[in-house]
Each structure stands twice: as structure tokens, then as C-alpha cells.
Scaffold this motif. Structure first.
Motif, short mmCIF file in Angstrom:
data_model
loop_
_atom_site.label_atom_id
_atom_site.label_comp_id
_atom_site.label_asym_id
_atom_site.label_seq_id
_atom_site.Cartn_x
_atom_site.Cartn_y
_atom_site.Cartn_z
N SER A 440 0.83 -1.20 0.00
CA SER A 440 0.00 0.00 0.00
C SER A 440 0.86 1.26 0.00
O SER A 440 1.85 1.35 0.75
N SER A 441 0.48 2.21 -0.84
CA SER A 441 1.12 3.53 -0.82
C SER A 441 0.38 4.50 0.09
O SER A 441 0.73 5.68 0.15
N GLY A 442 -0.64 4.01 0.79
CA GLY A 442 -1.39 4.84 1.73
C GLY A 442 -2.60 5.48 1.10
O GLY A 442 -2.83 5.41 -0.10
N GLY A 443 -3.41 6.11 1.96
CA GLY A 443 -4.59 6.81 1.49
C GLY A 443 -5.79 5.92 1.26
O GLY A 443 -6.80 6.37 0.74
N ASN A 444 -5.69 4.65 1.65
CA ASN A 444 -6.79 3.72 1.39
C ASN A 444 -7.19 3.01 2.68
O ASN A 444 -7.20 3.61 3.75
N LEU A 445 -7.50 1.73 2.60
CA LEU A 445 -7.89 0.97 3.79
C LEU A 445 -6.70 0.55 4.63
O LEU A 445 -6.86 0.06 5.75
N TYR A 446 -5.47 0.74 4.10
CA TYR A 446 -4.29 0.19 4.75
C TYR A 446 -3.22 1.28 4.92
O TYR A 446 -3.11 2.19 4.10
N ARG A 447 -2.44 1.14 5.96
CA ARG A 447 -1.38 2.11 6.21
C ARG A 447 -0.31 2.00 5.12
O ARG A 447 -0.12 0.94 4.51
N LYS A 448 0.40 3.08 4.91
CA LYS A 448 1.46 3.10 3.91
C LYS A 448 2.54 2.09 4.28
O LYS A 448 2.98 1.98 5.43
N GLY A 449 2.95 1.30 3.28
CA GLY A 449 4.00 0.31 3.47
C GLY A 449 3.52 -1.07 3.83
O GLY A 449 4.31 -2.02 3.82
N LYS A 450 2.24 -1.23 4.14
CA LYS A 450 1.72 -2.55 4.52
C LYS A 450 1.58 -3.44 3.29
O LYS A 450 1.04 -3.03 2.26
N ASN A 451 2.07 -4.67 3.40
CA ASN A 451 1.88 -5.66 2.34
C ASN A 451 0.52 -6.32 2.54
O ASN A 451 0.27 -6.93 3.58
N VAL A 452 -0.32 -6.18 1.55
CA VAL A 452 -1.70 -6.64 1.66
C VAL A 452 -1.90 -7.83 0.72
O VAL A 452 -1.59 -7.76 -0.47
#
Length: 491
Positions: A440-452
Motif C-alpha cells: 500500500s502507498s497509503g490513502g486507502n484501507l491500509y497504512r502506507k507500506g503494509k503488504n496486503v
């Protein structure tokens, strides 16, 4: 709208703010098509270039006088009074798509936007139609595209057909004060974002922009020159540098100037994959490649893209690990023969009105199942789009023209998505039925840097709190995954 208005007025913390257009009967000069037209809110639109097809009228919305609800009045009578306040019918230049934009892309419009339009020729006014206020397709945070200073907040665009009159009303809702914080803040003063403008988009004359997309079975235009693609492609009647660059990006697949990339058999597709991917292929891919036959794709030249609208150059990521499925929320009233016009209008809305570098989606599919090239850079390449906020790296976005929250997608749409994903994901060794990790680059459902961990074929709502691609399309993703895997030769 009436039910919404009633609840807003009856609420002790509700704020009703309607906006309407007050336009002179003598029409202004066309709005600017260049990026300069995206300056400070309220600035006068600059004249359009005469060599660019289509136009955008960007018109500021003005608040009406505040309404006072008499003590003891009912919600229904207050609703009727508000619905009639300042809603005048005005003439404008012809257009086919509408949307509303505002200054800050990180600000949400909590409320409702409705428009009604007058059909050109017949003079018949439509009923009130709602615009989707949560337009969550976007470039990733921190990218040049997102931080350019030109990006605006926006509703989803709505296709209304050939029209020459418009009314609009926008109502803010401050009953969000108790909501949990979101990534987009709500202005407390009025309940509406600042700098609201109505965008009226004319996609251009069909006779000049090649709306008659070559049908299946006909020979695509491949000669480079005046006979290639729709008349007037590029700037004026000559080939622009950007039109040539867009065509060259697909030169590994078809000759320059092609309006259609034809379908291939599976064996021919495998040979092409080995040529395109070469040393990047693993031993397993070389020995037993899993790739679906290349589908027929209408190129940007085929749908009449004005290449001088977009930014120069292309943006790429490393690979394509996943596909996000979207719907455009632009309505289902278009005819399939109008699909090229709808795409040109969305393209102009994304670039001229919203400030993006190009159309956001990598591919688009109409309700008859025709596939179209979206963002420029080459259909077989890993082009970075602006479709799923925070997950545009190493993915592609496929948008179906229409709205599918309640309407079921036609079978032709499901087949087209399956064929497209089987081919494009197959080029990069991805299994349509599989899972993958995206950062994730952020701004969505997940924090920036999280591997989803996500499905290789996901819906937009899997990465962002949105209804896209509509429940009726989202619920069919399982079928699409299985069909795409079958096309790849997987058991």
C-alpha cells in the motif's frame, strides 16, 4: 432527493446549501482544454484551442440565499420549498457528460449532487439524476501525478447524451460531525468543499472523431498516415508527436496507426509472449506458459483520443501482479455505438477537469463487451494508472462503462474481462484464481507500506472504502476468475 432534503432540514445540525447556475444567454468562449484552465477556483476559463476536438465548459456554482424553515412546518413542506428554490433552466453549449469538481482532492463532498439536462433537438428536460459523490479512483499519494498541484476533487462523471441546457443543485450534509475521521476532511463551515464548479464535457463530433469503431471481423486500419485511424486524429489533421508516441507504444503488436489490435489464437499469443517477455520468463513459463489468447482491443486512435490533452511520456511499474475491476458510475443509458464518445468524455474529464496526466484506467469495457485501450504506454506493458488509490503500482485497472450497483452486468462484459485478464496477467505469470501481495502507498484501507494479500483479480472496494465496482459486478468476480483461469489453460 426529496427524502434527503427533508431529513437534512429537519435535523438540528443540518445545513442545506443549494447551488445553481446563472448563465447569460450569450454563451461565453469555450473553456480551456490545457492544464492552465485548472487554476484557482473562480478564475475565468480561457479560450479553447481551435485545433482540439471537443470542449469543456467549467462553470462556478454560487450559493443561493439561505432558506428559513418556519416553526412548526413539516419536513415535507420544507423539502418542497427547498427543491424549488432558485432552480432555473439555463442554455449552454452542447455537451454530453457532466460532473462537479472542487479545489481540494483530499476533501470529500458529504451530501448530494443532482442535475437535470435538456436534450438537444427535442428540448425535453430529463428528471433529476444523482452524481456519485465519492469518486475514489486516484493516483497514489506522493507520486508526481498526485502532487502536481493541478488535481481536483470530483464527483464521478455522468453521461447524459447530447444536451444544451442544464440545472444543478448541491446539498451539503453536516450530520457527519459524529463520524470517525476519514482520509478526506469535511469543511465545517458550509458542509460543502470550496471551489465547486460544474463541468460540461463535449467529447467531440462523432464524424470527426471516429465513433464508428471497427466491428469484429473487419480489417483494422494499419497504414501510417492520413488513412490510419479516425479523421483528424491528433492535433488538427497532422500527426502530433504524442499521437505518434502513443501508437509506437504498441508497435510490438501492430503496425503504427492501427485502430484495432486484433485477437490472436492461443498458440500465436504464446509465441508473442515469448518475444515480448523474452528473458523475463521463468523456466516453467517457457515450458508450459499459462496465458489466454490475446483479445481484440480498440486502440486509443480507434476511440479518437486527442493525444495532446495528456502529459508527455508514460509512467510504468515493474510488473502486473493484479487487476482491479471498476465501474465508471457514468450510467447505462449510452448505446454501444456511443462508447467511444463516452470514453473520450471520461478522458477529457480526468485530464482537463480533474488534473490527471491521462485517463485513469488501463482498459475500459463497454456493455457489449468491446475492450478499449485506456492510459497510454502500450497495452502489453506495465503502465501505471490512477484507478485504485494506494495500489496503482504493479496492478492494472479495468473499468466497465456503466453503473452496476443495481443493474446486472451483461454476459459479454464478464467474458471480456475474463479474456483480458487471462491475457494480460498471463504475460506476467499471474494466476487469475490466485492471491498476491501488493504494498500500500497509503490513502486507502491500509497504512502506507503494509503488504496486503489480495485476490489477483479484485474489485476496487477490496482496496478502498467504496461501492465500486457495484455489487452486481463485484459478485461476479468469482466467475470471472474461474473463466480467466480456464482461458489460461489452468485446471
Amino acid at each position: 432527493m426529496r427524502g434527503f432534503l427533508a431529513s437534512s432540514i429537519a435535523s438540528s445540525i443540518g445545513v442545506a446549501c443549494a447551488a445553481a447556475l446563472a448563465l447569460p444567454l450569450t454563451l461565453p468562449a469555450p473553456a480551456a482544454t490545457a492544464r492552465a484552465g485548472l487554476g484557482a477556483a473562480g478564475s475565468a476559463p480561457a479560450p479553447a484551442r481551435s485545433d482540439v476536438r471537443g470542449s469543456t465548459q467549467s462553470l462556478p456554482l454560487a450559493p443561493l440565499a439561505p432558506l428559513t424553515r418556519a416553526i412548526g412546518s413539516t419536513a415535507s413542506t420544507a423539502s418542497m420549498a427547498l427543491a424549488e428554490e432558485g432552480l432555473t433552466r439555463r442554455d449552454v453549449r452542447r455537451f454530453s457528460m457532466v460532473g462537479v469538481i472542487w479545489n481540494n482532492p483530499d476533501t470529500a463532498l458529504h451530501g448530494q449532487v443532482q442535475v437535470r439536462t435538456r436534450a438537444a433537438g427535442t428540448g425535453v428536460w430529463s428528471g433529476w439524476r444523482s452524481l456519485e459523490t465519492h469518486n475514489d479512483d486516484a493516483a497514489d499519494p506522493g507520486t508526481d501525478e498526485r502532487t502536481s498541484g493541478r488535481v481536483r476533487g470530483s464527483t464521478a462523471p455522468l453521461w447524459v447524451g447530447d444536451s444544451d441546457g442544464v440545472e444543478v443543485r448541491v446539498e451539503g450534509d453536516r450530520r457527519t460531525e459524529g463520524r470517525a475521521p476519514s482520509t478526506r476532511a469535511l469543511p465545517a463551515a458550509s458542509g460543502l468543499p470550496s471551489g465547486l464548479r460544474l463541468e460540461l464535457v463535449d467529447p467531440g463530433d462523432p464524424d470527426e472523431a471516429g465513433d464508428e469503431v471497427p466491428m469484429r471481423g473487419t480489417a483494422p486500419g494499419v497504414a501510417h498516415g492520413s488513412q490510419a485511424g479516425p479523421p483528424g486524429a491528433g492535433a488538427g489533421n497532422s500527426e502530433s508527436a504524442e499521437a505518434l508516441a502513443s501508437s509506437t507504444a504498441n508497435a510490438d503488436l501492430v503496425p503504427l496507426g492501427a485502430t484495432v489490435i486484433p485477437a490472436l489464437s492461443r498458440s500465436a499469443t504464446v509465441r508473442e509472449m515469448r518475444t515480448l517477455r523474452g528473458l523475463e520468463l521463468t523456466a516453467g513459463q517457457r515450458k508450459k506458459p499459462h496465458i489466454g489468447p490475446r483479445p481484440r482491443i480498440v486502440t486509443r486512435r480507434g476511440w479518437g483520443a486527442d493525444e495532446d490533452l495528456r502529459e508527455r511520456g508514460f509512467a510504468y511499474t515493474k510488473k502486473v501482479k493484479a487487476a482491479f475491476v471498476h465501474h465508471t458510475s457514468s450510467g447505462n443509458t449510452y448505446r454501444c455505438s456511443q462508447a467511444a464518445s463516452v470514453i473520450r468524455a471520461i478522458y477529457r474529464y480526468h485530464v482537463v477537469s480533474m488534473g490527471w496526466r491521462d485517463i485513469g484506467y488501463n482498459f475500459l469495457v463497454d456493455k457489449c463487451g468491446t475492450i478499449y485501450e485506456g492510459r497510454a504506454g502500450g497495452v502489453a506493458k506495465a503502465v501505471r494508472g490512477a484507478h485504485t488509490l494506494g495500489f496503482n503500482n504493479n496492478s492494472m485497472g479495468i473499468a466497465v462503462l456503466g453503473s452496476f450497483s443495481k443493474s446486472k452486468p451483461p454476459a459479454a462484459v464478464l467474458k471480456a474481462i475474463a479474456r483480458l485478464t487471462a491475457w494480460k496477467l498471463g504475460l506476467y505469470g499471474a494466476n487469475p484464481r490466485g492471491k498476491t501481495y501488493l504494498k500500500s502507498s497509503g490513502g486507502n484501507l491500509y497504512r502506507k507500506g503494509k503488504n496486503v494479500r489480495m485476490n489477483v483479480i479484485s474489485g476496487h472496494r477490496d482496496g478502498y472504502p467504496t461501492a465500486c465496482p457495484g455489487w452486481q459486478l463485484y459478485r461476479k468476480l468469482g466467475t470471472i476468475r474461474s473463466t480467466a483461469a480456464h482461458y489460461q489453460g489452468r485446471r
